[in-house]
Write a protein that holds these residues in place. Structure first.
Motif, PDB file in Angstrom:
ATOM      1  N   LEU A   9       0.831  -1.201   0.000  1.00 45.69           N
ATOM      2  CA  LEU A   9       0.000   0.000   0.000  1.00 45.69           C
ATOM      3  C   LEU A   9       0.869   1.256   0.000  1.00 45.69           C
ATOM      4  O   LEU A   9       0.601   2.209  -0.735  1.00 45.69           O
ATOM      5  CB  LEU A   9      -0.941   0.002   1.200  1.00 45.69           C
ATOM      6  N   PHE A  10       1.931   1.240   0.800  1.00 47.67           N
ATOM      7  CA  PHE A  10       2.848   2.376   0.840  1.00 47.67           C
ATOM      8  C   PHE A  10       3.502   2.603  -0.517  1.00 47.67           C
ATOM      9  O   PHE A  10       3.589   3.738  -1.000  1.00 47.67           O
ATOM     10  CB  PHE A  10       3.921   2.158   1.914  1.00 47.67           C
ATOM     11  N   VAL A  11       3.959   1.527  -1.162  1.00 45.88           N
ATOM     12  CA  VAL A  11       4.589   1.642  -2.478  1.00 45.88           C
ATOM     13  C   VAL A  11       3.574   2.149  -3.508  1.00 45.88           C
ATOM     14  O   VAL A  11       3.907   2.986  -4.366  1.00 45.88           O
ATOM     15  CB  VAL A  11       5.202   0.291  -2.915  1.00 45.88           C
ATOM     16  N   ALA A  12       2.345   1.679  -3.436  1.00 50.99           N
ATOM     17  CA  ALA A  12       1.311   2.136  -4.368  1.00 50.99           C
ATOM     18  C   ALA A  12       1.028   3.620  -4.183  1.00 50.99           C
ATOM     19  O   ALA A  12       0.931   4.376  -5.159  1.00 50.99           O
ATOM     20  CB  ALA A  12       0.032   1.323  -4.183  1.00 50.99           C
ATOM     21  N   ILE A  13       0.903   4.058  -2.931  1.00 50.68           N
ATOM     22  CA  ILE A  13       0.651   5.482  -2.663  1.00 50.68           C
ATOM     23  C   ILE A  13       1.846   6.334  -3.100  1.00 50.68           C
ATOM     24  O   ILE A  13       1.682   7.398  -3.705  1.00 50.68           O
ATOM     25  CB  ILE A  13       0.317   5.695  -1.169  1.00 50.68           C
ATOM     26  N   LEU A  14       3.051   5.843  -2.829  1.00 49.58           N
ATOM     27  CA  LEU A  14       4.258   6.569  -3.224  1.00 49.58           C
ATOM     28  C   LEU A  14       4.360   6.681  -4.744  1.00 49.58           C
ATOM     29  O   LEU A  14       4.681   7.747  -5.283  1.00 49.58           O
ATOM     30  CB  LEU A  14       5.489   5.867  -2.655  1.00 49.58           C
ATOM     31  N   GLY A  15       4.068   5.595  -5.442  1.00 50.70           N
ATOM     32  CA  GLY A  15       4.087   5.616  -6.912  1.00 50.70           C
ATOM     33  C   GLY A  15       3.045   6.562  -7.483  1.00 50.70           C
ATOM     34  O   GLY A  15       3.307   7.304  -8.434  1.00 50.70           O
ATOM     35  N   PHE A  16       1.848   6.531  -6.902  1.00 50.03           N
ATOM     36  CA  PHE A  16       0.786   7.431  -7.355  1.00 50.03           C
ATOM     37  C   PHE A  16       1.171   8.888  -7.128  1.00 50.03           C
ATOM     38  O   PHE A  16       0.979   9.735  -7.985  1.00 50.03           O
ATOM     39  CB  PHE A  16      -0.519   7.100  -6.644  1.00 50.03           C
ATOM     40  N   ALA A  17       1.734   9.165  -5.948  1.00 55.32           N
ATOM     41  CA  ALA A  17       2.151  10.534  -5.636  1.00 55.32           C
ATOM     42  C   ALA A  17       3.267  10.996  -6.571  1.00 55.32           C
ATOM     43  O   ALA A  17       3.272  12.134  -7.042  1.00 55.32           O
ATOM     44  CB  ALA A  17       2.602  10.632  -4.182  1.00 55.32           C
ATOM     45  N   GLY A  18       4.217  10.105  -6.862  1.00 56.04           N
ATOM     46  CA  GLY A  18       5.294  10.448  -7.792  1.00 56.04           C
ATOM     47  C   GLY A  18       4.764  10.726  -9.190  1.00 56.04           C
ATOM     48  O   GLY A  18       5.173  11.689  -9.852  1.00 56.04           O
ATOM     49  N   GLY A  19       3.850   9.876  -9.653  1.00 57.04           N
ATOM     50  CA  GLY A  19       3.250  10.092 -10.964  1.00 57.04           C
ATOM     51  C   GLY A  19       2.453  11.379 -11.029  1.00 57.04           C
ATOM     52  O   GLY A  19       2.484  12.101 -12.024  1.00 57.04           O
ATOM     53  N   LEU A  20       1.745  11.666  -9.959  1.00 54.26           N
ATOM     54  CA  LEU A  20       0.985  12.911  -9.882  1.00 54.26           C
ATOM     55  C   LEU A  20       1.924  14.120  -9.932  1.00 54.26           C
ATOM     56  O   LEU A  20       1.640  15.102 -10.622  1.00 54.26           O
ATOM     57  CB  LEU A  20       0.153  12.922  -8.603  1.00 54.26           C
ATOM     58  N   GLY A  21       3.036  14.015  -9.224  1.00 52.08           N
ATOM     59  CA  GLY A  21       4.011  15.117  -9.229  1.00 52.08           C
ATOM     60  C   GLY A  21       4.629  15.326 -10.597  1.00 52.08           C
ATOM     61  O   GLY A  21       4.730  16.456 -11.087  1.00 52.08           O
ATOM     62  N   VAL A  22       5.041  14.243 -11.250  1.00 48.73           N
ATOM     63  CA  VAL A  22       5.656  14.356 -12.581  1.00 48.73           C
ATOM     64  C   VAL A  22       4.632  14.835 -13.604  1.00 48.73           C
ATOM     65  O   VAL A  22       4.931  15.693 -14.450  1.00 48.73           O
ATOM     66  CB  VAL A  22       6.268  13.001 -13.004  1.00 48.73           C
ATOM     67  N   GLY A  23       3.418  14.310 -13.537  1.00 47.92           N
ATOM     68  CA  GLY A  23       2.370  14.756 -14.461  1.00 47.92           C
ATOM     69  C   GLY A  23       2.034  16.225 -14.275  1.00 47.92           C
ATOM     70  O   GLY A  23       1.864  16.969 -15.250  1.00 47.92           O
ATOM     71  N   SER A  24       1.967  16.656 -13.040  1.00 47.36           N
ATOM     72  CA  SER A  24       1.695  18.070 -12.764  1.00 47.36           C
ATOM     73  C   SER A  24       2.815  18.954 -13.278  1.00 47.36           C
ATOM     74  O   SER A  24       2.572  20.038 -13.821  1.00 47.36           O
ATOM     75  CB  SER A  24       1.519  18.290 -11.262  1.00 47.36           C
ATOM     76  N   ALA A  25       4.042  18.497 -13.122  1.00 44.03           N
ATOM     77  CA  ALA A  25       5.186  19.270 -13.628  1.00 44.03           C
ATOM     78  C   ALA A  25       5.150  19.376 -15.146  1.00 44.03           C
ATOM     79  O   ALA A  25       5.429  20.441 -15.708  1.00 44.03           O
ATOM     80  CB  ALA A  25       6.496  18.637 -13.163  1.00 44.03           C
ATOM     81  N   LEU A  26       4.783  18.290 -15.830  1.00 44.39           N
ATOM     82  CA  LEU A  26       4.693  18.330 -17.295  1.00 44.39           C
ATOM     83  C   LEU A  26       3.595  19.286 -17.747  1.00 44.39           C
ATOM     84  O   LEU A  26       3.807  20.095 -18.656  1.00 44.39           O
ATOM     85  CB  LEU A  26       4.427  16.932 -17.857  1.00 44.39           C
ATOM     86  N   VAL A  27       2.452  19.213 -17.106  1.00 44.16           N
ATOM     87  CA  VAL A  27       1.348  20.113 -17.458  1.00 44.16           C
ATOM     88  C   VAL A  27       1.733  21.562 -17.181  1.00 44.16           C
ATOM     89  O   VAL A  27       1.468  22.456 -17.990  1.00 44.16           O
ATOM     90  CB  VAL A  27       0.059  19.712 -16.714  1.00 44.16           C
ATOM     91  N   ALA A  28       2.375  21.805 -16.050  1.00 41.26           N
ATOM     92  CA  ALA A  28       2.815  23.168 -15.734  1.00 41.26           C
ATOM     93  C   ALA A  28       3.815  23.667 -16.774  1.00 41.26           C
ATOM     94  O   ALA A  28       3.743  24.820 -17.209  1.00 41.26           O
ATOM     95  CB  ALA A  28       3.437  23.209 -14.341  1.00 41.26           C
TER      96      ALA A  28
END
Length: 148
Positions: A9-28
């Motif tokens: 669960l921790f790895v899944a949340i960490l992966g989701f958060a990382g993907g969200l961060g990278v996706g947000s950076a690309l959109v920005a």
């Protein structure tokens, strides 16, 4: 057993958060550089800018799944290398052009170096230098490391 679930669960949340961060950076980055509207303006395709947006989003989603699911494409090197090189060059060139345009580097550089009359030649020199350097790197340096 509960520890394994908590770790997963921790790895899944960490992966989701990382993907969200990278996706947000690309959109920005795309928003700050105004890449899609500028591309539509250059292509005289204002009404079709949704196609550009759809292509960017679809490409990001497809290649994310391709990486996640470890897709393998077995195509001959003589076909894939020039194709991938071309698309990579287009992407890097458009990103570099957008950065240059946003920062107004060329007009400032031309004015400071008193090259305003030679601005077209300056752009051609930069393009030829980029293409020559990329080809040299691709055709010479990439094959030098092949023996390792």
């Amino acid at each position: 057993m509960a520890r394994t679930y908590a770790a997963n669960l921790f790895v899944a949340i960490l992966g989701f958060a990382g993907g969200l961060g990278v996706g947000s950076a690309l959109v920005a980055l795309l928003i700050v550089l105004d890449l899609i509207p500028r591309l539509a303006q250059i292509a005289y395709a204002y009404r079709k800018s949704i196609w550009f947006e759809t292509a960017v989003v679809s490409g990001a989603v497809f290649w994310s799944f391709a990486d996640f699911l470890e897709f393998r494409f077995w195509l001959p090197k003589w076909l894939t290398l020039p194709l991938i090189g071309t698309f990579d060059g287009i992407f890097v060139g458009m990103l570099g052009a957008a950065l240059t345009e946003v920062m107004n580097v060329l007009p400032i550089l031309a004015k400071r170096l008193r090259l305003s009359n030679y601005l077209v030649s300056l752009v051609y020199a930069m393009v030829l230098g980029k293409v020559t350097g990329s080809l040299f790197d691709w055709l010479v340096f990439q094959w030098m490391d092949d023996g390792s």
